[in-house]
Write a protein that holds these residues in place. Structure first.
Motif, short mmCIF file in Angstrom:
data_model
loop_
_atom_site.label_atom_id
_atom_site.label_comp_id
_atom_site.label_asym_id
_atom_site.label_seq_id
_atom_site.Cartn_x
_atom_site.Cartn_y
_atom_site.Cartn_z
N VAL A 166 -1.20 63.31 33.34
CA VAL A 166 -1.55 61.89 33.23
C VAL A 166 -0.93 61.34 31.97
N THR A 167 -0.46 60.10 32.03
CA THR A 167 0.16 59.46 30.88
C THR A 167 -0.92 58.90 29.96
N GLU A 168 -0.45 58.39 28.82
CA GLU A 168 -1.38 57.69 27.93
C GLU A 168 -1.83 56.39 28.60
N TRP A 169 -3.01 55.91 28.17
CA TRP A 169 -3.50 54.63 28.72
C TRP A 169 -2.61 53.48 28.25
N PHE A 170 -2.31 52.57 29.17
CA PHE A 170 -1.56 51.36 28.84
C PHE A 170 -2.52 50.18 28.92
N GLU A 171 -2.59 49.40 27.85
CA GLU A 171 -3.51 48.26 27.82
C GLU A 171 -2.85 47.02 28.42
N MET A 172 -3.57 46.41 29.38
CA MET A 172 -3.09 45.19 30.05
C MET A 172 -4.00 44.03 29.66
N THR A 173 -3.40 42.96 29.20
CA THR A 173 -4.15 41.73 28.90
C THR A 173 -3.56 40.61 29.75
N PRO A 174 -4.16 40.31 30.90
CA PRO A 174 -3.60 39.27 31.78
C PRO A 174 -3.72 37.89 31.15
N ARG A 175 -2.82 37.04 31.55
CA ARG A 175 -2.86 35.65 31.10
C ARG A 175 -4.04 34.93 31.74
N GLN A 176 -4.50 33.85 31.09
CA GLN A 176 -5.61 33.07 31.62
C GLN A 176 -5.21 32.46 32.97
N GLU A 177 -6.22 32.13 33.78
CA GLU A 177 -5.98 31.58 35.11
C GLU A 177 -5.18 30.30 35.03
N ARG A 178 -4.29 30.13 35.99
CA ARG A 178 -3.41 28.98 36.01
C ARG A 178 -4.18 27.68 36.25
N VAL A 179 -3.83 26.65 35.51
CA VAL A 179 -4.37 25.30 35.74
C VAL A 179 -3.22 24.32 35.63
N ILE A 180 -3.36 23.20 36.29
CA ILE A 180 -2.35 22.16 36.20
C ILE A 180 -2.52 21.41 34.88
N VAL A 181 -1.45 21.34 34.12
CA VAL A 181 -1.54 20.66 32.82
C VAL A 181 -0.57 19.48 32.71
N SER A 182 0.45 19.46 33.56
CA SER A 182 1.43 18.39 33.42
C SER A 182 2.09 18.11 34.76
N ALA A 183 2.81 17.01 34.81
CA ALA A 183 3.54 16.63 36.02
C ALA A 183 4.83 15.95 35.62
N ASN A 184 5.78 15.96 36.50
CA ASN A 184 7.09 15.37 36.23
C ASN A 184 7.54 14.56 37.43
N LEU A 185 8.11 13.41 37.18
CA LEU A 185 8.66 12.57 38.24
C LEU A 185 10.15 12.88 38.36
N ASN A 186 10.54 13.48 39.45
CA ASN A 186 11.92 13.92 39.66
C ASN A 186 12.80 12.73 40.03
N LYS A 187 13.27 12.02 39.00
CA LYS A 187 14.07 10.81 39.24
C LYS A 187 15.44 11.14 39.81
N GLU A 188 15.98 12.28 39.41
CA GLU A 188 17.30 12.65 39.90
C GLU A 188 17.30 12.82 41.41
N LYS A 189 16.23 13.37 41.92
CA LYS A 189 16.10 13.53 43.37
C LYS A 189 16.06 12.18 44.05
N PHE A 190 15.38 11.22 43.44
CA PHE A 190 15.28 9.88 44.03
C PHE A 190 16.60 9.14 43.98
N ASP A 191 17.37 9.33 42.90
CA ASP A 191 18.62 8.58 42.73
C ASP A 191 19.65 8.91 43.79
N LYS A 192 19.41 9.93 44.58
CA LYS A 192 20.36 10.27 45.65
C LYS A 192 20.27 9.30 46.82
N PHE A 193 19.24 8.45 46.84
CA PHE A 193 19.05 7.54 47.96
C PHE A 193 19.66 6.18 47.64
N THR A 194 20.23 5.54 48.64
CA THR A 194 20.73 4.18 48.54
C THR A 194 20.00 3.34 49.56
N LEU A 195 19.40 2.25 49.11
CA LEU A 195 18.59 1.41 49.99
C LEU A 195 19.34 0.13 50.29
#
Length: 942
Positions: free
Chosen positions: A755-784
């Motif tokens: 058996v190997t030595e113990w390896f300590e694992m510290t998982p990251r905190q649970e994911r939460v939504i903290v920010s949002a982004n408006l993808n303008k480049e995706k929109f600029d592809k359209f011509t109305l």
């Protein structure tokens, strides 16, 4: 005790189930029934009463099937006494006759030539008092005559038949003229009097051919010895008779199957024995059809057409009648899927599924065969291995079952109530002296069942009209009421939407019929019923297709390893080598893999002479080193395996294919005392709440000896709780924050574990939504763009789903995947003159201009997400005046119109309509002038 019950879901669908029979049962969906039972056996022999959806259906034939259902049967049905309760016994005719009398009395202004009282026909001379109780006389199916030589009294037609309402209307006039008895007065004279159009009872002027049973009672009185007469004629008519099957998912019908309720004889055995009422036949057939052949040396994609087909042919033979009027089943407005019971299911395995509207057809109800098919043909894609042929197997079968049963049928019909009344002058001496001038005249009619919204037959219509009596205007618009009255002196009233006073009618009805319990609402829920014996035959044909494993074209010629060129492996003393890492292949003469070879067709065996060096454990697919030296292992076909081919004869067995042999060099184990194995991980990326991930993707086990092939497993420290961290099948998931220990356990041999030595694992905190982004480049592809056609008089519009351009991120900078859990997005726009936000949070633009669309979400710490800034241009293209098709308006368009008028050139047919600019339906110089003025900007619009 098992009892076999036949549930007839519809005339076309027969279901045999095992259940218990009781004389009275209450079912789901509000259905219940009372049965006639055999006193000796206790079995049900007929249905006495059914309660379903608020209506009560009473057997009016005393459990006796009529030989034929025709006008004579309906005549007898109307006068048949029915026991509605312990104390109430009435015929259908009695109930409707007394209801008609209550309507006449309640509406006496329009139904009586004098004051309505308990009797009619009262002589104006006091020495004659012939009483006429209208309800009682109308309820009498026999003709009645109470009139003397002075023409005072009453008489009735008795229950009679007619083929149209016009015929009854004519008869009514004749009956009045008969009572007056003057040669200058006939029925047409009476009917020509009455309303302002000179025609009484307009609603009965109907020549439609229909089956009608009616009764008329007429009273005539003469004022002394004058030639002035008062007359009243009252009628009730029953028409449009039909039989409707009473169907409910849980309603038990009486069938021939019940004779076996106390026996263990199955239905199929009863049919095989030739018992009356049963027939059962089944057969099956199988065909194999070649579909796809792959001659190439590589696997290919093959498309094959599969068919799943079920057809049911249903015929009904009614023992009481070959044909009768019908409509949709009562209680049958839902879809049922029903099998034919375990007998058929076990043989062929199909089911029948119909809605009642599908199941009822003229053909089936009249004894003709009707077939319903459920066909599903689709193309299936499959991989066809190299040098094989793929097959489709098709199974077909047919089953037929015939069963006799008693089907309760509601007897439905419509009802009309009508009258004419008035005063006339008829001088027998002066032929022309017949007149109603200056006298009161009345006529009245109301119908039950003519208005589908109120109900399609008399009982449902009466039920609806009485239930909605408190709603002003409802009865008048749903009862087909007609009321006419002209008063002495000339004033008149006429109604076609007048409400009847149902509270008054109900009180009079209960008094006249002599019952406090039999009220109008009670009467409206009581419907006559008969048991109509029938035999239903169901034939079911099915075709089921299935793709079967491909068959090889050529025989195999050799075996070999296919994923490892090494045939000599190193294994340490006491260690293991796992043979599931070595794959065996079988090949034909073209070096193409033989299909359907599989690894379980053979097995690994220790070669003779190697037993002291190595051992093979088939449960773990592993070779175990026993002593230093070289041992051999071989894979060969099992003795019971035989290979064949479609294009080559003969059989290949284990004797025809040389086995695959590998060697194992067993050495001393260098790691027994000083093993150098460790677990490493640069940055542990486990996250609380994520899906389970393989530990090998997070951590690595490093061996000093690259040639080693040691098996290892992961294990958690005993302090780890399953409420916080879970390790299963080599995958780990975290439920809570914390630090957890894990290690690898390595098996060098059956006797030594590391058996190997113990390896300590510290998982990251649970994911939460903290920010949002408006993808303008995706929109600029359209011509109305907008196109403005003058004929449309409006701009086109565009819909933009702004929310689709928003990306959410967690605290680790990773894009949020679960769209169902993102916070609500709020979209707003500054230029509301040319755009708006619809109910789906989309921007709808209908006008050109500058637009700024702002996107926010209050579920974020910083609600502001971003703003889209864009310009919408209007590409104006004209339609009116564009006669050369260039989508522009120029002076050349005006010139073309002038040349067209002068017969120099012709405008293309597709642009002729455009040339009519002023829309006066002709092309003239005015159209050309309007275009010239528009081009010169003298006018702004066409």
């Amino acid at each position: 005790m098992k009892r076999l019950i036949c549930r007839i879901i519809s005339v076309l669908v027969v279901v045999l189930l095992i259940a218990s029979i009781v004389p009275f049962s209450a079912f789901a969906y509000g259905a219940s029934a009372e049965y006639y039972t055999d006193s000796d056996t206790g079995l049900n022999t007929g249905i006495k009463k059914i309660s379903l959806d608020g209506f009560n259906y009473y057997d009016c034939s005393s459990n006796t099937k009529p030989e034929n259902v025709n006008t004579t049967y309906y005549y007898n049905m109307l006068k048949q006494k029915v026991q509605y309760s312990d104390t109430e016994t009435f015929s259908v005719l009695e109930r409707w006759a007394h209801l008609a009398a209550a309507i006449f009395e309640s509406e006496e202004k329009y139904t009586c030539s004098h004051d309505f009282s308990d009797y009619y026909g009262k002589n104006h001379d006091d020495d004659k008092n012939e009483q006429c109780f209208v309800g009682s006389v109308l309820a009498n199916p026999d003709a009645d005559n109470h009139i003397d030589e002075k023409n005072d009294g009453y008489y009735s037609t008795g229950l009679s038949s007619a083929t149209s309402f016009s015929q009854i209307r004519t008869k009514m006039g004749d009956e009045v003229a008969r009572g007056i008895g003057r040669k200058n007065c006939d029925g047409s004279d009476i009917l020509s009097q009455g309303n302002h159009a000179g025609d009484s009872l307009p609603q009965l002027k109907d020549d439609t051919n229909r089956e009608i049973l009616y009764n008329l009672v007429t009273s005539v009185t003469r004022e002394g010895k004058t030639y002035k007469y008062q007359y009243n004629s009252y009628g009730v008519a029953f028409y449009d008779f039909s039989l409707k099957m009473i169907a409910d998912e849980d309603l038990e019908y009486v069938s021939d199957a019940q004779k076996y309720a106390d026996s263990d004889i199955p239905v199929k055995a009863a049919a095989d024995a030739g018992e009356e009422g049963f027939e059962y036949v089944t057969n099956t057939d199988t065909n194999y059809l070649s579909s796809t052949i792959n001659e190439s040396v590589a696997d290919t994609q093959g498309d094959m057409n599969l068919v799943i087909s079920n057809s049911q042919t249903v015929s009904s033979s009614f023992t009481t009648t070959e044909s009768f009027s019908y409509s949709e089943a009562i209680g049958g407005n839902v879809s049922f899927e029903a099998g034919l019971g375990e007998v058929v299911k076990g043989t062929l395995g199909f089911s029948l599924g119909f809605t009642f509207n599908q199941a009822y057809s003229d053909e089936a109800m009249n004894g003709e065969e009707t077939t319903y098919s459920i066909d599903n043909s689709y193309t299936a894609s499959c991989v066809v291995p190299a040098q094989t042929v793929a097959y489709i197997k098709q199974d077909s079968g047919m089953s037929k079952m015939t069963l006799s049963y008693d089907t309760p049928m509601a007897i439905t019909f419509k009802v009309a109530v009508f009258s004419i009344s008035g005063d006339v002058y008829a001088d027998g001496a002066a032929t022309l002296a017949f007149s109603t001038a200056g006298y009161d005249q009345e006529n009245f009619s109301t119908f039950f069942g003519e208005n589908l919204e109120a109900g399609s037959y008399a009982y449902t219509a009466l039920n609806s009209r009485y239930a909605n009596r408190s709603i002003s205007g409802w009865d008048g618009s749903h009862g087909n009421n007609y009321c006419y009255y002209i008063k002495h002196g000339g004033s008149s009233e006429e109604y076609t939407t007048k409400d009847l006073d149902w509270n008054s009618i109900n009180n009079i009805f209960k008094n006249n019929i002599g019952s406090d319990t039999v009220s109008v609402d009670h009467m409206a829920t009581c419907v006559p019923m008969l048991s109509c014996g029938a035999k239903t035959t169901v034939k079911a044909n099915s075709i089921n297709s299935e793709i079967y494993d491909p068959k090889p074209l050529y025989l195999p010629t050799r075996l070999s390893m296919i994923n490892n060129e090494k045939t000599n492996f190193i294994i340490y003393d006491g260690g293991r080598f796992y043979m599931n890492t070595v794959s065996i292949g079988c090949f034909n003469r073209n070096d193409v893999p033989y299909f359907p070879f599989k690894i379980t067709d053979g097995a690994w065996h220790v070669c003779e002479g190697s037993e002291d060096i190595i051992e093979y454990d088939p449960s773990t697919y592993s070779v175990i080193a026993k002593n230093i030296g070289t041992g051999f292992l071989e894979w060969k076909l099992n003795d019971d395996v035989e290979y064949t081919a479609e294009r080559e004869g003969g059989v290949v067995t284990s004797e025809d294919l040389a086995p695959v042999k590998v060697a194992f060099s067993v050495r001393n184990n260098p790691f027994v005392d000083t093993a150098k194995i460790e677990v490493i991980g640069d940055e542990f990326k486990g996250t609380v709440g994520d899906e389970p991930i393989a530990v090998d993707e997070l951590l690595k086990v490093v061996f000093d000896d690259d040639d080693s092939n040691y098996a290892y497993v992961w294990e958690l420290d005993e302090s780890c709780s399953e409420e916080d961290v879970v390790l299963a099948d080599g995958k780990i998931s975290f439920k809570n924050d914390g630090t957890y220990k894990i290690r690898a356990k390595v098996n060098f041999s059956t006797e030594y574990e590391y058996v190997t030595e113990w390896f300590e694992m510290t998982p990251r905190q649970e994911r939460v939504i903290v920010s949002a982004n408006l993808n303008k480049e995706k929109f600029d592809k359209f011509t109305l763009l907008f196109r403005h056609f003058r004929t449309h008089k409006h701009l086109s519009q565009a819909t933009i789903n702004v929310c689709s351009y928003v990306d959410f991120y967690d605290q680790y900078g990773d894009k949020w995947i679960d769209e169902s859990s993102v916070p609500e997005i709020v979209v707003s726009i500054d230029n509301t003159d040319g755009a708006y936000i619809n109910e789906n949070n989309e921007v709808v633009i209908h006008k050109g201009g500058e637009y700024n669309v702002t996107v926010i979400s209050y579920g974020l710490v910083d609600p502001y997400i971003g703003t889209l800034n864009f310009t919408v241009e209007e590409d104006v293209r004209y339609h009116h005046g564009d006669v050369d098709g260039d989508e522009a308006l120029t002076i050349y368009d005006a010139t073309l119109i002038q040349r067209h008028i002068a017969y120099i050139t012709e405008i293309a047919p597709e642009y002729i309509d455009n040339a009519d600019v002023n829309r006066d339906e002709k092309i003239s110089i005015i159209d050309a002038t309007i275009i010239q003025q528009f081009v010169a900007k003298i006018i702004n619009n066409l």
